[in-house]
Design a protein around this motif. Structure first.
Motif, mmCIF file in Angstrom:
data_model
loop_
_atom_site.group_PDB
_atom_site.id
_atom_site.type_symbol
_atom_site.label_atom_id
_atom_site.label_comp_id
_atom_site.label_asym_id
_atom_site.label_seq_id
_atom_site.Cartn_x
_atom_site.Cartn_y
_atom_site.Cartn_z
ATOM 1 N N LEU A 153 0.966 -0.932 0.017
ATOM 2 C CA LEU A 153 -0.028 -0.040 -0.089
ATOM 3 C C LEU A 153 0.869 1.287 0.059
ATOM 4 C CD1 LEU A 153 -2.459 -1.231 2.876
ATOM 5 C CD2 LEU A 153 -2.750 -1.319 0.173
ATOM 6 N N VAL A 154 0.882 2.073 -1.137
ATOM 7 C CA VAL A 154 1.834 3.150 -1.222
ATOM 8 C C VAL A 154 0.899 4.382 -1.441
ATOM 9 C CG1 VAL A 154 3.728 4.196 -2.440
ATOM 10 C CG2 VAL A 154 3.508 1.782 -2.174
ATOM 11 N N THR A 155 1.325 5.369 -0.781
ATOM 12 C CA THR A 155 0.617 6.676 -0.826
ATOM 13 C C THR A 155 1.271 7.697 -0.243
ATOM 14 O OG1 THR A 155 -1.734 7.824 -0.115
ATOM 15 C CG2 THR A 155 -0.660 6.510 1.212
ATOM 16 N N THR A 156 0.882 8.922 -0.478
ATOM 17 C CA THR A 156 1.489 10.121 0.305
ATOM 18 C C THR A 156 0.639 10.771 1.221
ATOM 19 O OG1 THR A 156 0.228 11.851 -1.069
ATOM 20 C CG2 THR A 156 2.245 11.112 -2.159
ATOM 21 N N VAL A 157 1.718 11.112 2.266
ATOM 22 C CA VAL A 157 1.242 11.704 3.670
ATOM 23 C C VAL A 157 1.568 13.101 3.742
ATOM 24 C CG1 VAL A 157 0.762 9.490 4.613
ATOM 25 C CG2 VAL A 157 3.005 10.595 4.771
ATOM 26 N N GLN A 158 1.094 14.083 4.399
ATOM 27 C CA GLN A 158 1.664 15.571 4.705
ATOM 28 C C GLN A 158 2.338 15.438 5.753
ATOM 29 O OE1 GLN A 158 0.767 16.826 1.296
ATOM 30 N NE2 GLN A 158 0.835 18.699 2.687
ATOM 31 N N GLY A 159 3.396 16.065 5.721
ATOM 32 C CA GLY A 159 4.273 16.176 7.085
ATOM 33 C C GLY A 159 5.104 17.314 6.896
ATOM 34 N N GLU A 160 5.222 18.282 7.822
ATOM 35 C CA GLU A 160 6.168 19.355 7.849
ATOM 36 C C GLU A 160 6.124 20.198 6.633
ATOM 37 O OE1 GLU A 160 10.000 17.653 8.829
ATOM 38 O OE2 GLU A 160 9.157 16.604 10.782
ATOM 39 N N GLY A 161 5.115 20.405 6.008
ATOM 40 C CA GLY A 161 4.891 21.380 4.854
ATOM 41 C C GLY A 161 5.269 20.652 3.533
ATOM 42 N N ARG A 162 5.476 19.479 3.573
ATOM 43 C CA ARG A 162 5.890 18.927 2.124
ATOM 44 C C ARG A 162 5.290 17.504 2.097
ATOM 45 N NH1 ARG A 162 12.223 17.524 2.879
ATOM 46 N NH2 ARG A 162 11.684 15.918 1.271
ATOM 47 N N GLN A 163 5.300 17.150 0.999
ATOM 48 C CA GLN A 163 4.631 15.614 0.695
ATOM 49 C C GLN A 163 5.835 14.462 1.197
ATOM 50 O OE1 GLN A 163 3.072 15.314 -3.608
ATOM 51 N NE2 GLN A 163 1.194 15.286 -2.669
ATOM 52 N N ARG A 164 5.311 13.537 1.778
ATOM 53 C CA ARG A 164 6.023 12.530 2.282
ATOM 54 C C ARG A 164 5.586 11.015 1.570
ATOM 55 N NH1 ARG A 164 10.839 13.737 5.030
ATOM 56 N NH2 ARG A 164 10.252 15.833 6.245
ATOM 57 N N TYR A 165 6.121 9.888 1.478
ATOM 58 C CA TYR A 165 5.654 8.812 1.069
ATOM 59 C C TYR A 165 5.613 7.817 2.099
ATOM 60 C CZ TYR A 165 6.114 10.426 -3.660
ATOM 61 O OH TYR A 165 5.894 11.248 -5.040
ATOM 62 N N ALA A 166 4.561 7.056 2.273
ATOM 63 C CA ALA A 166 4.288 6.092 3.260
ATOM 64 C C ALA A 166 4.180 4.534 2.335
ATOM 65 C CB ALA A 166 3.206 6.242 4.109
ATOM 66 N N GLN A 167 4.519 3.558 2.711
ATOM 67 C CA GLN A 167 4.695 2.245 2.203
ATOM 68 C C GLN A 167 4.379 1.381 3.304
ATOM 69 O OE1 GLN A 167 7.959 1.151 0.038
ATOM 70 N NE2 GLN A 167 7.305 -1.252 -0.484
ATOM 71 N N ALA A 168 3.423 0.346 3.037
ATOM 72 C CA ALA A 168 3.118 -0.516 4.018
ATOM 73 C C ALA A 168 2.714 -1.951 3.348
ATOM 74 C CB ALA A 168 1.912 -0.028 4.826
ATOM 75 N N TYR A 169 3.389 -2.951 3.801
ATOM 76 C CA TYR A 169 3.120 -4.523 3.364
ATOM 77 C C TYR A 169 2.187 -4.795 4.525
ATOM 78 C CZ TYR A 169 6.314 -4.549 -0.531
ATOM 79 O OH TYR A 169 6.788 -4.276 -1.745
ATOM 80 N N VAL A 170 0.892 -5.322 4.353
ATOM 81 C CA VAL A 170 0.006 -5.677 5.160
ATOM 82 C C VAL A 170 -0.512 -7.053 5.158
ATOM 83 C CG1 VAL A 170 -2.216 -4.923 6.204
ATOM 84 C CG2 VAL A 170 -0.844 -3.263 5.320
ATOM 85 N N ALA A 171 -0.712 -7.764 6.288
ATOM 86 C CA ALA A 171 -1.357 -9.193 6.623
ATOM 87 C C ALA A 171 -2.776 -8.755 7.294
ATOM 88 C CB ALA A 171 -0.331 -10.052 6.998
#
Length: 169
Positions: free
Chosen positions: A76-94
């Motif tokens: 699961l890959v998406t962008t998240v807001q953090g400290e005034g700029r876009q960041r990326y989050a990636q999670a492998y989930v079960a």
């Protein structure tokens, strides 16, 4: 006189033997009472004198049911807001459940579940995702989301959402 002294020594030995046997029985009885008292105080009770409620609890105890897991293959890959700029989050989930039907239903509805999980991940805060408490909150939100989707579809719920890999940058 020799006969008197022989007759007096025989009863004295017999009395000493009775005294030794009596002391041995008293010591054995004291040891047995000590063991029984210790078992009773520790709550184990005496064998054969078990509590009826304890016996019923042992019978009513459910057998162990192992968990079954379903890996969501792609990250699961998406962008998240953090400290005034876009960041990326990636999670492998079960997903984990004790009911195999719940995982079969989750597999059937996987496109909807993935979509909802990506939205939950995207709505998270970058700073929150850097802390263990924030990641635990994300797991709880994801579990709630998955169970809501399954409930809408009339399927059984899953028990857990697990991170196999989690990266925020």
């Amino acid at each position: 006189m020799a006969e008197n002294s022989a007759a007096e020594t025989a009863p004295a030995k017999k009395g000493k033997l009775k005294l030794i046997i009596l002391l041995t029985v008293v010591v054995m009885l004291a040891i047995a009472l000590s063991i029984a008292g210790t078992l009773w105080f520790l709550g184990g009770g005496l064998p054969g004198m078990g509590d009826d409620a304890t016996a019923e609890d042992e019978i009513a105890e459910e057998p162990f049911v192992p968990s079954v897991y379903l890996d969501i293959g792609k990250a699961l890959v998406t962008t998240v807001q953090g400290e005034g700029r876009q960041r990326y989050a990636q999670a492998y989930v079960a997903l984990g459940a004790t009911d195999a039907q719940a995982l079969a239903a989750a597999k059937l509805h996987m496109p909807l579940i993935r979509s909802q999980l990506v939205m939950v991940l995207g709505n998270s805060s970058y700073t929150a995702l850097q802390t263990p408490e924030g990641r635990q909150g994300l797991v709880e939100n994801m579990l709630t989301t998955v169970n809501q989707v399954l409930e809408q579809e009339g399927e059984p719920a899953v028990n857990r959402v697990l991170f196999r890999n989690f990266v925020v940058q």
